[in-house]
Design a protein around this motif. Structure first.
Motif, mmCIF file in Angstrom:
data_model
loop_
_atom_site.group_PDB
_atom_site.id
_atom_site.type_symbol
_atom_site.label_atom_id
_atom_site.label_comp_id
_atom_site.label_asym_id
_atom_site.label_seq_id
_atom_site.Cartn_x
_atom_site.Cartn_y
_atom_site.Cartn_z
ATOM 1 N N GLU A 1 1.344 6.759 -6.915
ATOM 2 C CA GLU A 1 0.252 7.731 -7.120
ATOM 3 C C GLU A 1 0.729 9.161 -6.905
ATOM 4 N N ILE A 2 1.541 9.380 -5.904
ATOM 5 C CA ILE A 2 2.069 10.719 -5.637
ATOM 6 C C ILE A 2 2.958 11.179 -6.786
ATOM 7 N N GLN B 1 0.804 11.993 -9.998
ATOM 8 C CA GLN B 1 -0.422 12.779 -9.858
ATOM 9 C C GLN B 1 -0.588 13.822 -10.953
ATOM 10 N N ARG C 1 -3.126 1.513 -8.143
ATOM 11 C CA ARG C 1 -4.403 1.555 -7.413
ATOM 12 C C ARG C 1 -4.994 0.159 -7.269
ATOM 13 N N GLN D 1 -5.678 -4.367 0.075
ATOM 14 C CA GLN D 1 -6.509 -3.929 1.205
ATOM 15 C C GLN D 1 -7.714 -4.858 1.364
ATOM 16 N N ARG E 1 0.829 -1.214 0.000
ATOM 17 C CA ARG E 1 0.000 0.000 0.000
ATOM 18 C C ARG E 1 0.859 1.258 0.000
ATOM 19 N N ALA E 2 1.919 1.257 0.797
ATOM 20 C CA ALA E 2 2.794 2.431 0.874
ATOM 21 C C ALA E 2 3.493 2.686 -0.457
ATOM 22 N N ARG F 1 -3.021 -1.699 -4.587
ATOM 23 C CA ARG F 1 -3.366 -1.182 -3.262
ATOM 24 C C ARG F 1 -4.760 -1.651 -2.845
ATOM 25 N N THR F 2 -5.720 -1.545 -3.751
ATOM 26 C CA THR F 2 -7.100 -1.921 -3.446
ATOM 27 C C THR F 2 -7.226 -3.424 -3.211
ATOM 28 N N ARG G 1 1.114 3.951 -3.058
ATOM 29 C CA ARG G 1 0.797 5.367 -2.814
ATOM 30 C C ARG G 1 1.917 6.269 -3.323
#
Length: 181
Positions: free
Chosen positions: A152-153, A156, A168, A175, A145-146, A171-172, A149
């Motif tokens: 994504e950063i 962006q 995504r 989770q 997840r980290a 990560r999804t 992310r």
């Protein structure tokens, strides 16, 4: 100079806490992945019929990614330091951010695979190592997840980049699997 993976944990933590841009989140996610892979490998070694080889390969790969991540963001910092009126600044920054997304995406992929292997061992492996496999799964899940992310950063400013979709999804999915177990 020794590779970061060859230094003591105390030295790594001191470097991480230092007022420097690297090591940072990406290397930390990769180190967490390597630790998770080592726990998974151990649990597999104590489980008849399980194969520790893939976890071992992923552990080595995660350490390689941690080393790669140490310099992945340097071009972003260089481009950011260019004067705002420099005509090459925007393109250089965009390219650097795009390149900087590659290693965290690979970390997320690696962590997702480690988490999957560890979850399998936590559910079906040697009962006395369920806690170790579960710890491996949780660490790898958090690292996935980290790292996703971070992708994504970094991306962006380019919402149509296909790596965003993959990050995504990783990560999804990670989770969802974590909450299901």
């Amino acid at each position: 100079m020794a590779l970061h993976s060859e230094r003591s944990l105390s030295d790594l933590l001191d470097e991480l806490a230092a007022q420097t841009p690297a090591p940072g989140g990406g290397s930390s996610a990769a180190w967490a992945t390597a630790i998770a892979a080592a726990l998974t490998e151990m649990a597999a070694r104590f489980t008849p019929g399980a194969s520790p080889e893939r976890a071992s390969e992923l552990r080595v790969h995660a350490l390689e990614l941690a080393e790669r991540e140490l310099s992945a963001y340097a071009p972003v910092l260089e481009a950011s330091r260019l004067p705002k009126d420099d005509p090459t600044r925007a393109e250089r920054l965009s390219n650097a951010l795009s390149d900087a997304a590659d290693s965290p995406l690979e970390i997320a992929r690696t962590a997702a695979e480690v988490a999957e292997l560890a979850r399998e061992l936590a559910q079906n492996g040697n009962r006395t190592l369920e806690g170790d496999a579960n710890t491996g799964a949780e660490l790898a899940s958090a690292a996935c997840r980290a790292a996703a992310r971070l992708v994504e950063i970094n991306l962006q400013r380019t919402p149509d980049d296909p790596r965003l979709v993959e990050a995504r999804q990783l990560r999804t999915k990670n989770q969802e699997l974590r909450t299901k177990n």
